[in-house]
Design a protein around this motif. Structure first.
Motif, mmCIF file in Angstrom:
data_model
loop_
_atom_site.group_PDB
_atom_site.id
_atom_site.type_symbol
_atom_site.label_atom_id
_atom_site.label_comp_id
_atom_site.label_asym_id
_atom_site.label_seq_id
_atom_site.Cartn_x
_atom_site.Cartn_y
_atom_site.Cartn_z
ATOM 1 N N TRP A 79 25.882 33.591 33.850
ATOM 2 C CA TRP A 79 26.430 33.447 32.497
ATOM 3 C C TRP A 79 26.692 31.967 32.266
ATOM 4 O O TRP A 79 27.476 31.354 32.995
ATOM 5 N N ALA A 80 26.027 31.378 31.310
ATOM 6 C CA ALA A 80 26.206 29.962 30.966
ATOM 7 C C ALA A 80 25.959 29.053 32.173
ATOM 8 O O ALA A 80 26.657 28.071 32.383
ATOM 9 N N GLY A 81 24.973 29.411 32.991
ATOM 10 C CA GLY A 81 24.617 28.597 34.151
ATOM 11 C C GLY A 81 25.556 28.744 35.340
ATOM 12 O O GLY A 81 25.467 27.988 36.301
ATOM 13 N N LYS A 82 26.445 29.737 35.299
ATOM 14 C CA LYS A 82 27.449 29.933 36.347
ATOM 15 C C LYS A 82 27.457 31.399 36.788
ATOM 16 O O LYS A 82 27.016 32.273 36.044
ATOM 17 N N PRO A 83 28.006 31.668 37.993
ATOM 18 C CA PRO A 83 28.181 33.072 38.384
ATOM 19 C C PRO A 83 29.138 33.758 37.403
ATOM 20 O O PRO A 83 30.044 33.113 36.856
ATOM 21 N N SER A 84 28.957 35.036 37.189
ATOM 22 C CA SER A 84 29.832 35.757 36.262
ATOM 23 C C SER A 84 31.278 35.727 36.763
ATOM 24 O O SER A 84 31.534 35.681 37.966
ATOM 25 N N PRO A 85 32.245 35.752 35.843
ATOM 26 C CA PRO A 85 33.652 35.754 36.242
ATOM 27 C C PRO A 85 34.016 37.002 37.055
ATOM 28 O O PRO A 85 34.966 36.989 37.829
ATOM 29 N N VAL A 86 33.247 38.055 36.908
ATOM 30 C CA VAL A 86 33.479 39.266 37.698
ATOM 31 C C VAL A 86 33.183 38.979 39.175
ATOM 32 O O VAL A 86 33.928 39.405 40.064
ATOM 33 N N MET A 87 32.116 38.226 39.458
ATOM 34 C CA MET A 87 31.817 37.873 40.853
ATOM 35 C C MET A 87 32.878 36.929 41.403
ATOM 36 O O MET A 87 33.238 37.024 42.577
ATOM 37 N N ASN A 88 33.402 36.048 40.566
ATOM 38 C CA ASN A 88 34.509 35.201 41.010
ATOM 39 C C ASN A 88 35.683 36.076 41.446
ATOM 40 O O ASN A 88 36.340 35.802 42.456
ATOM 41 N N GLY A 89 35.952 37.133 40.690
ATOM 42 C CA GLY A 89 37.008 38.072 41.047
ATOM 43 C C GLY A 89 36.704 38.794 42.349
ATOM 44 O O GLY A 89 37.595 39.023 43.173
ATOM 45 N N ALA A 90 35.439 39.147 42.559
ATOM 46 C CA ALA A 90 35.047 39.824 43.799
ATOM 47 C C ALA A 90 35.299 38.933 45.012
ATOM 48 O O ALA A 90 35.775 39.405 46.050
ATOM 49 N N LEU A 91 34.996 37.663 44.887
ATOM 50 C CA LEU A 91 35.226 36.741 46.002
ATOM 51 C C LEU A 91 36.713 36.650 46.344
ATOM 52 O O LEU A 91 37.080 36.567 47.515
ATOM 53 N N LYS A 92 37.563 36.703 45.341
ATOM 54 C CA LYS A 92 39.010 36.666 45.578
ATOM 55 C C LYS A 92 39.513 37.978 46.194
ATOM 56 O O LYS A 92 40.553 37.990 46.852
#
Length: 162
Positions: A79-92
């Protein structure tokens, strides 16, 4: 070897890919979803802004254990050249993954945005204690082509070999 695939799919394209990986590699499959779902419009507006700022969505499941996982595959859309914020949440949400090998996979419209997203995903995976050992970028043409999936699965299999 135990392989766990953790993925987010908004439109279904990433899901199509990981289901093939799941079947071919007999991997565990964990779908992460945002607690507040994105509509098509809010994915473009709110979701892309959150991706640009590196924000982590609150997700379900809120805890993901990697105990006894030898290789984790992290798969998400760009999304917009970045990993989706959902994947950021998964990493946390990860626990027990210190030192676990990770294969990173993104789906995107064009490979250039995928390159940007993979670099960030690699950094964030490392920050989460994972050891990136491989990556894949599937643009819109590769997502619909089974010819791209076969070598991808072999690269994942190789990344998991000790």
């Amino acid at each position: 070897m135990k392989i766990t695939v953790i993925y987010h799919s908004h439109s279904g394209k990433t899901r199509t890919i990981v289901e093939k990986i799941h079947r071919q590699l007999d991997a565990d499959l964990i779908e992460v979803v945002p607690n507040q779902q994105y509509s098509t419009l809010s994915a473009v507006t709110k979701g892309c802004y959150r991706a640009l700022t590196g924000t982590a969505d609150i997700i379900t499941p809120d805890q993901i254990s990697l105990d006894e996982t030898d290789l984790v595959v992290l798969a998400c859309p760009v999304w917009a050249g970045k990993p989706s914020p959902v994947m950021n949440g998964a990493l946390k949400a990860l626990s027990g993954g210190g030192g676990t090998r990770a294969f990173l996979l993104v789906t995107c419209n064009d490979a250039k945005s995928g390159d940007q997203a993979i670099a960030l995903l690699k950094s964030r995976a490392s920050d989460a204690g994972l050891v990136p050992v491989g990556e894949g970028i599937l643009d819109k043409q590769a997502v619909i082509s089974d010819q791209a999936i076969v070598p991808l699965i072999e690269r994942i299999r190789s990344a998991g070999a000790v």
